[in-house]
Design an enzyme around this catalytic site. Structure first.
Site, PDB file in Angstrom:
ATOM      1  N   LYS A   9       0.723   4.023  -2.913  1.00  0.00           N
ATOM      2  CA  LYS A   9       0.473   5.477  -2.334  1.00  0.00           C
ATOM      3  C   LYS A   9       1.298   6.411  -2.795  1.00  0.00           C
ATOM      4  O   LYS A   9       1.296   7.739  -3.099  1.00  0.00           O
ATOM      5  CB  LYS A   9      -0.060   5.525  -0.926  1.00  0.00           C
ATOM      6  CG  LYS A   9      -1.345   4.738  -0.748  1.00  0.00           C
ATOM      7  CD  LYS A   9      -2.609   5.415  -1.636  1.00  0.00           C
ATOM      8  CE  LYS A   9      -3.745   5.302  -0.842  1.00  0.00           C
ATOM      9  NZ  LYS A   9      -5.044   5.786  -1.999  1.00  0.00           N
ATOM     10  N   TYR A  36       0.808  -1.256  -0.225  1.00  0.00           N
ATOM     11  CA  TYR A  36      -0.273   0.116   0.056  1.00  0.00           C
ATOM     12  C   TYR A  36       1.003   1.461  -0.174  1.00  0.00           C
ATOM     13  O   TYR A  36       0.729   2.112  -0.681  1.00  0.00           O
ATOM     14  CB  TYR A  36      -0.844   0.170   1.262  1.00  0.00           C
ATOM     15  CG  TYR A  36      -1.836   1.254   1.559  1.00  0.00           C
ATOM     16  CD1 TYR A  36      -2.908   1.200   0.732  1.00  0.00           C
ATOM     17  CD2 TYR A  36      -1.482   1.997   2.557  1.00  0.00           C
ATOM     18  CE1 TYR A  36      -4.003   2.069   0.812  1.00  0.00           C
ATOM     19  CE2 TYR A  36      -2.579   2.953   2.566  1.00  0.00           C
ATOM     20  CZ  TYR A  36      -3.622   3.127   1.978  1.00  0.00           C
ATOM     21  OH  TYR A  36      -4.447   4.082   2.173  1.00  0.00           O
TER      22      TYR A  36
END
Ligand code: NAI
Length: 724
Positions: free
Chosen positions: A168, A164
């Site tokens: 991101k 993640y």
């Protein structure tokens, strides 16, 4: 007040708008007149499943309020279809909010290919697909606003979120380039790192925090960034709880390790590591051109190694560190050197080491630093090819961050802040920071004038220079006259300025003076103590800074007259020789800390003053009666580290694991489930219920290591069992 922000006529696509933040954006845009495409695949938080219900519900909500919206149920991986929905329903696309997201948290070693790929497909690739599909339409209409949703996990890293975090921060990289490519078409792309309670954060945040960090505290930033009036482009913002902050990159000054005649080696990297990583005077490159410019400058500097050195090469050069060890003897000698006398009763505290309030004159802080100017190291700085016999001390600035201790070993780090070309001469600004261990005590700026050394093509002024300030034109608020003795220079030089100009008549005559002159810094010391006495009651903790320009010499035996003007916390001053009326110190001022201010860090840290001790004592008492019951509820050992001024000053362990529970003071040898670090003061705020533990944690006031989920039990532990 200007008009409210309207989105009439604009078409906004919000991905993942079936819930959480996306839903909030969709509702907010619709309420302000936008036609909204509510996209949501309607899956679970790990990216499984599919349902049209989530998007439909939000569309219904919008329509019920009279807004315009259509639903789209495609995955963001099929970006074209989302944009198609916008075009079919509303004929254009103005704003894209890349918000859809899922989580597949795993510690890095357990992250599968699927965990990695799914996260990248939804967040990074999805944002790419959707944005690319909108891009040409935005370009044609010369308007577009794009939001990328990044995350603090990407910016700072977060355990268990390697996939993640990478995706991101990838979105930030994407946004950075889109901001550049879109700029000329009025397409702006900004990135947010939000924090809000949602189904994604439910798993990591306690329920009351999920409830209080509302999505509506994020939406206003997104709306402003997407408005046609907003010119922000390429920005990164952290947002949550009603707060918004902007982030940017910072870079150290860095070090050149290569010379024309010297290759770069891993050893040179090792040896310069501290300097490479030192953020003092860090720069903030805003774009790739500024970043590259540094390299271009380095290339030309390395290549020009063979050309004639220029005084400007000296700029930024650091001098070797100097240490200065002293005791009360040096402090007293200095006080005598700047004219203090036992004739004045209030001078005694500067002259007698056993005085109950023995203090060091703040202007003594020039003494540890002056060695950097006098050691001769200046002459070996590359480019510093000045004739040192033509050097005059032009100006002095001193800022004291903490009253100086009465003895110690201090380290001074000096660097050449700037070299200026004044035509008739050169001015060298020498910055010296003086530390006790790593604590910065004071900063000096020596401004040195080298007669006849100008004309090398340098700048005339510098933003690094601490400037003098003219005194007000009204009559002074106070005037003090003080005699210097005929031995003043002979006494002052014992503080370390051995220049024969101040003692040897023959040497002085060579310099064109009829007698040895007083040290400029000696008159400076007179002036500083005049202000200290008159406007700060000789309280050294109130002395903040002093600046003077040395205009003319003073002869030992002449009287110094200091004229002072009070303007708030600044005391302007000027010094004259009383006998001749000649101004000797000009453009000078002393800054004082306001009367109510206490100099930071002057209060002694005393363990027995800790308020938390009382609370722990009370917890101890309660444990005696209720320990067993609490152990059943909590089943954990909490270790507390209480700090004051950044240092751990006490430790307490509350053992609620083994019945009947126990409180242990001091270093704890057992295993704690969670270690909590908090200052004595913040601890009291938590205990008194002024701030709850979760809030203190998110504000960084309370740090936790170990099983941080136990924080949820803190509330009851502290509220119910620590009441005083
Ligand atoms: P949420 O789970 O409530 O909302 C995400 C929505 O995206 C869900 O409705 C989901 O169905 C939808 N979605 C997932 N995959 C999709 C796909 N392939 N195509 C279309 N829709 C899809 O979560 P929340 O918290 O509102 O998150 C919104 C965004 O903000 C996410 O990108 C998240 O990573 C990011 N974020 C949120 C933070 C927070 O504190 N809530 C913190 C940092 C980032």
């Amino acid at each position: 007040m200007s008009a409210p922000l309207s989105f009439d006529g604009k078409v906004v696509l919000v991905t993942g708008a079936g819930g959480g933040l996306g839903r909030e954006y969709a509702l907010a845009f619709a309420e302000r007149g936008a036609a909204v495409v509510v996209n949501d695949l309607g899956g679970d938080i790990k990216g499984g499943g599919k349902s049209s219900a989530a998007a439909d519900k939000v569309v219904e909500e919008i329509k019920a309020k009279g807004g315009k919206a259509v639903a789209n149920y495609d995955s963001v991986e099929e970006g074209e279809k989302l944009i198609q929905s916008a075009l079919e329903a509303f004929g254009r696309i103005d704003v894209v909010i890349n918000n859809a997201g899922i989580l597949r948290d795993r510690s890095f070693g357990r992250t599968s290919d699927l965990d990695w790929d799914l996260i990248h497909r939804v967040h990074l690739r999805g944002s790419f697909q959707v944005t690319r599909a909108a891009w040409d339409h935005m370009k044609k209409q010369k308007f577009g606003r794009i939001i990328m949703t990044s995350s603090a996990a990407g910016i700072y890293g977060n355990f268990g979120q390697a996939n993640y975090s990478a995706a991101k921060l990838g979105m930030l990289g994407l946004a950075n380039t889109l901001a550049i490519e879109g700029h000329k078409y009025n397409i702006h792309c900004n990135t947010i790192a939000p924090t809000a309670g949602s189904r994604l954060t439910e798993t990591v945040m306690p329920p009351d925090l999920v409830a209080s960090l509302k999505a509506e505290y994020v939406a206003p930033l997104v709306m402003w960034l997407c408005h046609s009036d907003c010119q922000e482009n390429g920005g990164l913002f952290e947002v949550g709880a009603g707060w918004i902050g902007k982030l940017r990159w910072e870079r150290t000054q860095g070090v050149i390790l290569r010379r024309a005649t010297q290759v770069m080696s891993p050893e040179s990297v090792r040896d310069k590591w501290e300097e490479i990583c030192d953020f003092t005077d860090a720069t903030k490159p805003a774009n790739i051109q500024e970043s590259l410019q540094t390299l271009v400058d380095v290339l030309s500097r390395v290549e020009s190694d063979t050309r004639e050195p220029s005084p400007m090469d000296a700029i930024g050069q650091k001098l070797p560190e100097m240490t200065f060890s002293y005791s009360h003897i040096e402090c007293i000698l200095y006080a005598l050197g700047v004219g203090m006398s036992t004739k004045e009763p209030d001078h005694l505290k500067f002259l007698y080491e056993n005085h109950a309030d023995f203090s060091v004159l703040p202007s003594f802080a020039v003494i540890p630093a002056q060695a950097s100017m006098m050691s001769g190291e200046l002459a070996s700085v590359p480019g510093f090819n000045f004739d040192m016999t033509r050097l005059l001390h032009g100006e002095q600035y001193l800022e004291v961050f903490k009253p100086l201790p009465a003895s110690g070993t201090l380290t001074s780090r000096a660097s050449i802040a700037d070299v200026l070309d004044k035509g008739s001469g050169a001015v060298v600004l020498l910055d010296v920071h003086t530390y006790r261990e790593e604590e910065l005590l004071c900063y000096n700026q020596f401004s040195l004038f080298i007669v006849g050394a100008g004309g090398f093509g340098g700048r005339r002024t510098s933003d690094k220079a601490k400037s003098t300030v003219d005194a007000p034109s009204r009559t002074p608020d106070a005037v003090v006259t003080d005699e210097t003795s005929s031995n003043q220079a002979a006494l002052y030089r014992l503080s370390g300025d051995w220049n024969p100009l101040h003692i040897d008549p023959d040497f002085a005559a060579m310099g064109g003076f009829k007698a040895p002159i007083l040290h400029g810094l000696c008159s400076f010391g007179f002036a500083a103590r005049h202000v200290l006495k008159h406007f700060a009651d000789n309280d050294v903790s109130r002395f903040k800074a002093i600046k003077v320009r040395f205009v003319k010499p003073v002869l030992p035996g002449q009287s110094l007259q200091t004229e002072m003007w009070k303007e708030g916390d600044r005391i302007h001053l000027q010094c004259k020789v009383k006998e001749t009326g000649a101004v000797v110190l000009a453009g000078a001022y002393v800054d004082l800390h306001g009367a109510a201010e206490v100099a930071p860090g002057t209060a002694p840290v005393e363990a027995e003053e800790l308020q938390s001790d009382l609370v722990f004592a009370e917890i101890g008492r309660r444990l005696e009666t209720m320990g067993a019951e609490l152990v059943k509820k909590v089943k954990a050992v909490f270790l507390w580290e209480i700090t004051k001024e950044g240092q751990t000053v006490s430790q307490w362990a509350i053992d609620l694991k083994s019945p009947p529970g126990a409180l242990v003071k001091g270093p704890y040898s057992g295993k704690a489930d969670v270690t909590i670090t908090i200052s004595d003061q913040d601890f009291m705020e938590v205990v008194q219920g002024k701030i709850n533990p979760q809030k203190a944690f998110f504000e960084g006031k309370l740090k936790m290591k170990g099983n941080i989920m136990l924080s949820q039990k803190l509330d009851s532990l502290l509220k119910d069992h620590a009441k005083l």
